[in-house]
Scaffold this motif. Structure first.
Motif, PDB file in Angstrom:
ATOM      1  N   THR A  46      -9.099 -12.941  10.904  1.00  9.70           N
ATOM      2  CA  THR A  46      -8.209 -12.265   9.970  1.00  9.70           C
ATOM      3  C   THR A  46      -7.925 -10.847  10.439  1.00  9.70           C
ATOM      4  OG1 THR A  46      -9.179 -13.543   8.175  1.00  9.70           O
ATOM      5  CG2 THR A  46      -7.895 -11.607   7.564  1.00  9.70           C
ATOM      6  N   ALA A  47      -8.958 -10.193  10.985  1.00  7.76           N
ATOM      7  CA  ALA A  47      -8.822  -8.790  11.383  1.00  7.76           C
ATOM      8  C   ALA A  47      -7.851  -8.604  12.547  1.00  7.76           C
ATOM      9  CB  ALA A  47     -10.191  -8.212  11.736  1.00  7.76           C
ATOM     10  N   ARG A  48      -7.438  -9.702  13.176  1.00 10.68           N
ATOM     11  CA  ARG A  48      -6.438  -9.579  14.227  1.00 10.68           C
ATOM     12  C   ARG A  48      -5.096  -9.109  13.651  1.00 10.68           C
ATOM     13  NH1 ARG A  48      -7.220 -15.244  17.633  1.00 10.68           N
ATOM     14  NH2 ARG A  48      -9.295 -14.811  18.457  1.00 10.68           N
ATOM     15  N   HIS A  49      -4.891  -9.336  12.372  1.00  9.69           N
ATOM     16  CA  HIS A  49      -3.598  -9.066  11.750  1.00  9.69           C
ATOM     17  C   HIS A  49      -3.600  -7.800  10.894  1.00  9.69           C
ATOM     18  CE1 HIS A  49      -2.600 -13.111  13.089  1.00  9.69           C
ATOM     19  NE2 HIS A  49      -3.685 -13.554  12.466  1.00  9.69           N
ATOM     20  N   VAL A  50      -4.758  -7.343  10.458  1.00  7.88           N
ATOM     21  CA  VAL A  50      -4.826  -6.156   9.595  1.00  7.88           C
ATOM     22  C   VAL A  50      -6.002  -5.292  10.030  1.00  7.88           C
ATOM     23  CG1 VAL A  50      -3.792  -7.322   7.606  1.00  7.88           C
ATOM     24  CG2 VAL A  50      -6.279  -7.330   7.879  1.00  7.88           C
ATOM     25  N   SER A  51      -5.985  -4.032   9.616  1.00 10.13           N
ATOM     26  CA  SER A  51      -7.107  -3.136   9.896  1.00 10.13           C
ATOM     27  C   SER A  51      -8.261  -3.477   8.964  1.00 10.13           C
ATOM     28  CB  SER A  51      -6.688  -1.683   9.674  1.00 10.13           C
ATOM     29  OG  SER A  51      -6.426  -1.458   8.293  1.00 10.13           O
ATOM     30  N   TRP A  52      -9.468  -2.976   9.307  1.00 12.77           N
ATOM     31  CA  TRP A  52     -10.625  -3.322   8.463  1.00 12.77           C
ATOM     32  C   TRP A  52     -10.514  -2.716   7.060  1.00 12.77           C
ATOM     33  CZ3 TRP A  52     -13.819   0.437   6.574  1.00 12.77           C
ATOM     34  CH2 TRP A  52     -13.936   1.644   7.279  1.00 12.77           C
ATOM     35  N   PRO A  53      -9.957  -1.506   6.861  1.00 12.70           N
ATOM     36  CA  PRO A  53      -9.778  -1.051   5.475  1.00 12.70           C
ATOM     37  C   PRO A  53      -8.802  -1.932   4.700  1.00 12.70           C
ATOM     38  CG  PRO A  53      -9.735   0.823   6.975  1.00 12.70           C
ATOM     39  CD  PRO A  53      -9.645  -0.411   7.819  1.00 12.70           C
ATOM     40  N   GLU A  54      -7.733  -2.390   5.358  1.00 12.31           N
ATOM     41  CA  GLU A  54      -6.785  -3.285   4.693  1.00 12.31           C
ATOM     42  C   GLU A  54      -7.447  -4.598   4.314  1.00 12.31           C
ATOM     43  OE1 GLU A  54      -2.395  -2.450   6.509  1.00 12.31           O
ATOM     44  OE2 GLU A  54      -3.911  -3.106   7.952  1.00 12.31           O
ATOM     45  N   ALA A 161     -14.504   6.295  11.443  1.00  7.09           N
ATOM     46  CA  ALA A 161     -13.416   6.698  10.554  1.00  7.09           C
ATOM     47  C   ALA A 161     -12.091   6.106  11.023  1.00  7.09           C
ATOM     48  CB  ALA A 161     -13.316   8.216  10.505  1.00  7.09           C
ATOM     49  N   PRO A 162     -11.358   5.437  10.128  1.00  5.20           N
ATOM     50  CA  PRO A 162     -10.035   4.925  10.496  1.00  5.20           C
ATOM     51  C   PRO A 162      -9.028   6.063  10.559  1.00  5.20           C
ATOM     52  CG  PRO A 162     -10.449   4.520   8.179  1.00  5.20           C
ATOM     53  CD  PRO A 162     -11.707   5.131   8.731  1.00  5.20           C
ATOM     54  N   ARG A 163      -7.860   5.778  11.082  1.00  6.13           N
ATOM     55  CA  ARG A 163      -6.840   6.823  11.182  1.00  6.13           C
ATOM     56  C   ARG A 163      -6.400   7.313   9.807  1.00  6.13           C
ATOM     57  NH1 ARG A 163      -2.747   4.512  15.914  1.00  6.13           N
ATOM     58  NH2 ARG A 163      -4.258   4.572  17.630  1.00  6.13           N
ATOM     59  N   CYS A 164      -6.317   6.375   8.845  1.00  4.32           N
ATOM     60  CA  CYS A 164      -5.882   6.717   7.502  1.00  4.32           C
ATOM     61  C   CYS A 164      -6.936   6.285   6.490  1.00  4.32           C
ATOM     62  CB  CYS A 164      -4.547   6.043   7.201  1.00  4.32           C
ATOM     63  SG  CYS A 164      -3.920   6.394   5.539  1.00  4.32           S
ATOM     64  N   HIS A 165      -7.305   7.186   5.579  1.00  2.57           N
ATOM     65  CA  HIS A 165      -8.362   6.905   4.599  1.00  2.57           C
ATOM     66  C   HIS A 165      -7.813   6.478   3.242  1.00  2.57           C
ATOM     67  CE1 HIS A 165     -11.073  10.040   6.861  1.00  2.57           C
ATOM     68  NE2 HIS A 165     -10.650   9.055   7.631  1.00  2.57           N
TER      69      HIS A 165
END
Length: 329
Positions: A46-54, A161-165
């Motif tokens: 699944t993570a291939r399509h979205v970031s881990w926060p998403e 830390a991701p790029r966007c929090h």
């Protein structure tokens, strides 16, 4: 993990569950328990399509009350949210594979810290998503129990830390988020979790715990596809020198499909053979008196010298020293 939890991961995974050996029958049977390796692999796909926060946010949004069965109601039906999260920790095995994941509660005066412990590295995005989801889920259930939006004092994440929090701030309701922490935790004021649950019914928590006990007693553990492969490889290895073609035939797969499945699970044929031989050689050295020449003959090595080199590579020592010290791989 429970199939209820696997269904949450499966929804955005576009049928990947079947690639990992999970049939519709498995995913429709609430008694089945899926290895964490399989659940993590679903999350990886699944993570291939979205970031881990998403991914964490998506899983929390899908986790409506009751989606995780009796575990959900252990939290929301308890006399207080704090008692509920303690019950949830005691019965974590109803939703998770406790060989790899743990839920722990620490009460220190005016603060309650809830930890989601997972063995995976913080560079592993799927594991980061699951840990972040766990904290978000605990906040959601505790808020449902308290019948108000609970704001944590702080959150720590075992993730870079991701790029966007922004999604994580929305998920936890706070900007007090620390990254690259040793453990993923969410901390609340004790007063927020000890206020009596207004809709709690006397005796209901006892009934729910009994139901959870019954759920665990009747659980059906499933093997991951990789477990099934290794069982087949081991059975072939016991009979003769295993070949890719023979193992593929035993599993009713083509050679190409078998190689692809191994790659999907982060492994290779040569790596699996090496691991099997390592375990077999080590077992014979530690638990038999066979000579190194005899062990070489039994494990498919050309001679004692080849076994010496292999043991040195695996354990950094000689077969004789390994046998004498009882060092395990």
């Amino acid at each position: 993990m429970s199939v209820e939890a696997a269904r949450l991961v499966r929804v955005p995974s576009h049928g990947y569950a079947q690639l990992l050996g999970l049939t519709p029958e498995h995913l429709n049977d609430d008694q089945c328990r899926i290895p964490s390796a399989t659940g993590l692999r679903l999350a990886e796909l699944t993570a291939r399509h979205v970031s881990w926060p998403e991914q964490a946010m998506l899983l929390v949004q899908q986790s409506k009350l009751g989606a995780l069965g009796v575990w959900d109601y252990l939290i929301t039906a308890a006399p207080t949210p704090l008692e509920g999260i303690h019950d949830a920790a005691d019965y974590f095995a109803t939703v998770a594979d406790v060989s790899t994941d743990r839920l722990e509660i620490a009460v220190d005066g005016g603060l309650v810290t809830i930890s989601h412990l997972n063995q995976a590295d913080m560079d592993h995005e799927a594991a980061c998503a699951i840990r972040a989801y766990g904290l978000g889920l605990y906040r959601q259930r505790l808020s449902e129990a308290a019948r108000r939006n609970l704001i944590p004092v702080k959150v720590t994440l075992a993730a870079k830390a991701p790029r966007c929090h922004d999604l994580l701030i929305e998920l936890y309701g706070t900007r007090a988020i620390t990254f690259e922490a040793p453990t993923s935790t969410i901390t609340f004021l004790t007063a927020d979790l000890t206020t009596p649950t207004v809709h709690a019914q006397p005796g209901l928590s006892t009934l729910l715990r009994r139901h959870a006990d019954q759920t665990l007693a009747t659980a059906i553990p499933l093997h991951s596809w990789l477990d099934l492969f290794r069982t087949t490889l081991s059975s072939v290895y016991d009979e003769a020198t295993p070949t890719l073609g023979v193992v593929a035939q035993r599993m009713n797969l083509s050679v190409r499909t078998l190689q692809r499945r191994l790659s999907e699970h982060g492994s290779t044929w040569n790596g699996e053979i090496e691991t099997l031989r390592r375990d077999h050689v080590t077992e014979l050295l530690l638990h038999t008196t066979l000579s190194v020449d005899a062990i070489a003959a039994r494990t498919g090595y050309a001679d004692a010298r080849t076994v010496h080199r292999a043991v040195q590579r695996w354990h950094g020592t000689t077969p004789i020293t390994l046998r004498r010290t009882g060092l395990r791989s």
